[in-house]
Design a protein around this motif. Structure first.
Motif, PDB file in Angstrom:
ATOM      1  N   GLU A 311       0.828  -1.204   0.000  1.00 42.07           N
ATOM      2  CA  GLU A 311       0.000   0.000   0.000  1.00 42.07           C
ATOM      3  C   GLU A 311       0.866   1.259   0.000  1.00 42.07           C
ATOM      4  O   GLU A 311       0.550   2.250  -0.652  1.00 42.07           O
ATOM      5  CB  GLU A 311      -0.932  -0.002   1.219  1.00 42.07           C
ATOM      6  CG  GLU A 311      -2.038  -1.039   1.158  1.00 42.07           C
ATOM      7  CD  GLU A 311      -2.931  -0.866  -0.069  1.00 42.07           C
ATOM      8  OE1 GLU A 311      -3.268   0.303  -0.404  1.00 42.07           O
ATOM      9  OE2 GLU A 311      -3.272  -1.881  -0.706  1.00 42.07           O
ATOM     10  N   ASN A 312       1.962   1.211   0.730  1.00 45.91           N
ATOM     11  CA  ASN A 312       2.865   2.357   0.778  1.00 45.91           C
ATOM     12  C   ASN A 312       3.479   2.627  -0.589  1.00 45.91           C
ATOM     13  O   ASN A 312       3.575   3.773  -1.039  1.00 45.91           O
ATOM     14  CB  ASN A 312       3.970   2.097   1.811  1.00 45.91           C
ATOM     15  CG  ASN A 312       4.862   3.310   1.997  1.00 45.91           C
ATOM     16  OD1 ASN A 312       4.385   4.443   2.118  1.00 45.91           O
ATOM     17  ND2 ASN A 312       6.173   3.086   2.034  1.00 45.91           N
ATOM     18  N   LYS A 314       2.219   1.756  -3.506  1.00 44.04           N
ATOM     19  CA  LYS A 314       1.163   2.238  -4.417  1.00 44.04           C
ATOM     20  C   LYS A 314       0.906   3.725  -4.212  1.00 44.04           C
ATOM     21  O   LYS A 314       0.723   4.478  -5.165  1.00 44.04           O
ATOM     22  CB  LYS A 314      -0.125   1.425  -4.199  1.00 44.04           C
ATOM     23  CG  LYS A 314      -0.078   0.047  -4.832  1.00 44.04           C
ATOM     24  CD  LYS A 314      -1.445  -0.602  -4.921  1.00 44.04           C
ATOM     25  CE  LYS A 314      -1.880  -1.167  -3.591  1.00 44.04           C
ATOM     26  NZ  LYS A 314      -3.155  -1.924  -3.705  1.00 44.04           N
ATOM     27  N   GLU A 315       0.924   4.144  -2.955  1.00 43.52           N
ATOM     28  CA  GLU A 315       0.689   5.565  -2.655  1.00 43.52           C
ATOM     29  C   GLU A 315       1.797   6.434  -3.252  1.00 43.52           C
ATOM     30  O   GLU A 315       1.526   7.499  -3.838  1.00 43.52           O
ATOM     31  CB  GLU A 315       0.625   5.758  -1.135  1.00 43.52           C
ATOM     32  CG  GLU A 315       0.214   7.172  -0.735  1.00 43.52           C
ATOM     33  CD  GLU A 315       0.053   7.334   0.763  1.00 43.52           C
ATOM     34  OE1 GLU A 315       0.151   8.475   1.240  1.00 43.52           O
ATOM     35  OE2 GLU A 315      -0.157   6.300   1.454  1.00 43.52           O
ATOM     36  N   LYS A 316       3.045   5.969  -3.148  1.00 42.63           N
ATOM     37  CA  LYS A 316       4.170   6.724  -3.702  1.00 42.63           C
ATOM     38  C   LYS A 316       4.089   6.786  -5.233  1.00 42.63           C
ATOM     39  O   LYS A 316       4.379   7.822  -5.839  1.00 42.63           O
ATOM     40  CB  LYS A 316       5.488   6.076  -3.277  1.00 42.63           C
ATOM     41  CG  LYS A 316       5.857   6.306  -1.825  1.00 42.63           C
ATOM     42  CD  LYS A 316       7.199   5.680  -1.500  1.00 42.63           C
ATOM     43  CE  LYS A 316       7.586   5.942  -0.044  1.00 42.63           C
ATOM     44  NZ  LYS A 316       8.875   5.333   0.303  1.00 42.63           N
ATOM     45  N   GLN A 319       1.532   9.310  -6.260  1.00 39.32           N
ATOM     46  CA  GLN A 319       2.023  10.670  -6.055  1.00 39.32           C
ATOM     47  C   GLN A 319       2.936  11.095  -7.202  1.00 39.32           C
ATOM     48  O   GLN A 319       2.854  12.232  -7.691  1.00 39.32           O
ATOM     49  CB  GLN A 319       2.778  10.753  -4.717  1.00 39.32           C
ATOM     50  CG  GLN A 319       1.866  10.746  -3.500  1.00 39.32           C
ATOM     51  CD  GLN A 319       2.650  10.707  -2.204  1.00 39.32           C
ATOM     52  OE1 GLN A 319       3.879  10.578  -2.197  1.00 39.32           O
ATOM     53  NE2 GLN A 319       1.939  10.831  -1.081  1.00 39.32           N
ATOM     54  N   LYS A 352      -4.883   2.085  -9.137  1.00 34.66           N
ATOM     55  CA  LYS A 352      -6.068   2.196  -8.273  1.00 34.66           C
ATOM     56  C   LYS A 352      -6.917   0.928  -8.337  1.00 34.66           C
ATOM     57  O   LYS A 352      -7.526   0.513  -7.348  1.00 34.66           O
ATOM     58  CB  LYS A 352      -6.912   3.405  -8.685  1.00 34.66           C
ATOM     59  CG  LYS A 352      -6.260   4.740  -8.379  1.00 34.66           C
ATOM     60  CD  LYS A 352      -7.099   5.880  -8.942  1.00 34.66           C
ATOM     61  CE  LYS A 352      -6.405   7.232  -8.757  1.00 34.66           C
ATOM     62  NZ  LYS A 352      -7.160   8.336  -9.393  1.00 34.66           N
TER      63      LYS A 352
END
Length: 368
Positions: A311-312, A314-316, A319, A352
């Motif tokens: 999850e970390n 994917k978030e990066k 961004q 997503k």
């Protein structure tokens, strides 16, 4: 096509207590040729000078197309023989038969599922997969009189949906005329088959099945059985279609010297019908993706894979893509910048949705 008045009695099996089987009587419709008959495959199609068709499926449900009589079946089969060639010619689609039938079925009346078999077998046992949705077609003469123009319009609109753009006025006019000729072609065979009994109809169809790869033999047999000259009956339609779309069919391979004599009588030189190199209506130039943006997107997705799609990570990744989109949106809307924006947005959507299988398809777009 399926003839509605043919019914037989079969049975379905129900299992009762302790595994006992019980036979329950059930009527079913039958016809030797369900869907598109060998008649359309090798007589009506070959009379035009084109290849073969096959029994059709629409999605995962087989539709049984029901007509009132064998002459109606001949009319619709002849229409399909041309309609599918027009669609294949201008779109390159791999499902021209199904597309033609979808259009035709919009003029029919859909009924509930019934038991249907492609022929009347010795074993009258009926299974669940013998149930089909029935589509009752209007009499061909009614279809010709009331729906000829509307069919041409709907077919032309279907082509627009397939190619994903509006047709030009010239393209639309050309296609409408071609589909009107398809309906007229069906009318000619509808009239020819009206004058013969059903047994001879099936004799012609069976002959076509025997001569699957030799259209001229099927035509020769059909002409003798029906007592008519196909070229005299539909030659003008074949000619106009080949003028609209040079190389549309190859009647010279079916009729031989008769075709050249037909052209000579009408003052037409064979070379006038020789096709010139042209693109399908659907063909468009494919834009080259900016290689720097593609490589950047692939590196982001590959880094995500190395991080085991956490999850970390994917978030990066999201961004980074968001920053790239913001930066590009400040620049001029050139075709290259817009392509880059689309690529970044597409990659963000993959992340997503956790749709990482599509990454392989993106990798295939890299320049060799």
């Amino acid at each position: 096509m399926l003839l509605a008045h043919r019914k037989r009695k079969g049975y379905i099996i129900e299992k009762g207590l302790f595994g006992r089987e019980k036979k329950i009587e059930q009527e079913y419709l039958y016809e030797k040729h369900l869907g598109l008959t060998p008649l359309a495959d090798n007589v009506l199609g070959k009379a035009l000078g084109v290849g073969t068709t096959h029994i059709h499926f629409v999605g995962k449900i087989r539709y049984a197309n029901v007509v009132e009589g064998h002459h109606d079946a001949a009319g619709y089969d002849a229409l399909v023989a041309i309609g599918k060639e027009i669609i294949k010619r201008v779109t390159g689609t791999h499902a021209p038969v199904e597309t033609t039938l979808h259009i035709l079925q919009s003029f029919g009346k859909e009924n509930d599922r019934e038991f249907v078999k492609a022929f009347d077998p010795d074993d009258p046992k009926l299974e669940n997969h013998h149930q089909h949705i029935l589509v009752y077609y209007p009499k061909y003469e009614d279809f010709y009189r009331n729906h000829k123009e509307e069919f041409a319009n709907r077919a032309t609109e279907s082509i627009e949906r397939i190619i994903g753009r509006k047709l030009t006025s010239e393209e639309r006019q050309k296609l409408k005329r071609a589909f009107e000729l398809a309906v007229e072609y069906g009318k000619r065979f509808h009239v020819m088959f009206r004058g013969i009994d059903e047994n001879r109809y099936h004799m012609v169809a069976e002959s076509a099945k025997v001569h699957r790869t030799e259209g001229f033999k099927a035509i020769e047999y059909a002409e003798k059985t029906l007592g008519g000259d196909f070229l005299e009956k539909v030659g003008d339609i074949i000619l106009e279609l080949n003028k609209l779309f040079p190389g549309f069919s190859k009647p010279e391979e079916v009729y031989g010297d008769r075709w050249y004599e037909f052209l000579k009588k009408r003052g037409i030189r064979p070379e006038e019908l020789v096709p010139k190199p042209e693109k399908h209506i659907a063909e468009k130039s494919t834009p080259n993706l900016p290689s720097d943006a593609l490589l950047e997107v692939l590196s982001i997705l590959q880094a995500l894979e190395f991080a085991d799609y956490s999850e970390n990570a994917k978030e990066k990744a999201l961004q980074k893509l968001s920053s790239a989109v913001k930066e590009l949106s400040r620049k001029d809307p050139t075709p290259e910048n817009l392509l880059k924006l689309g690529l970044y947005a597409y990659a963000a959507e993959l992340i997503k949705r956790n749709d990482f299988e599509k990454v392989r398809e993106l990798e295939a777009l890299k320049a060799p």
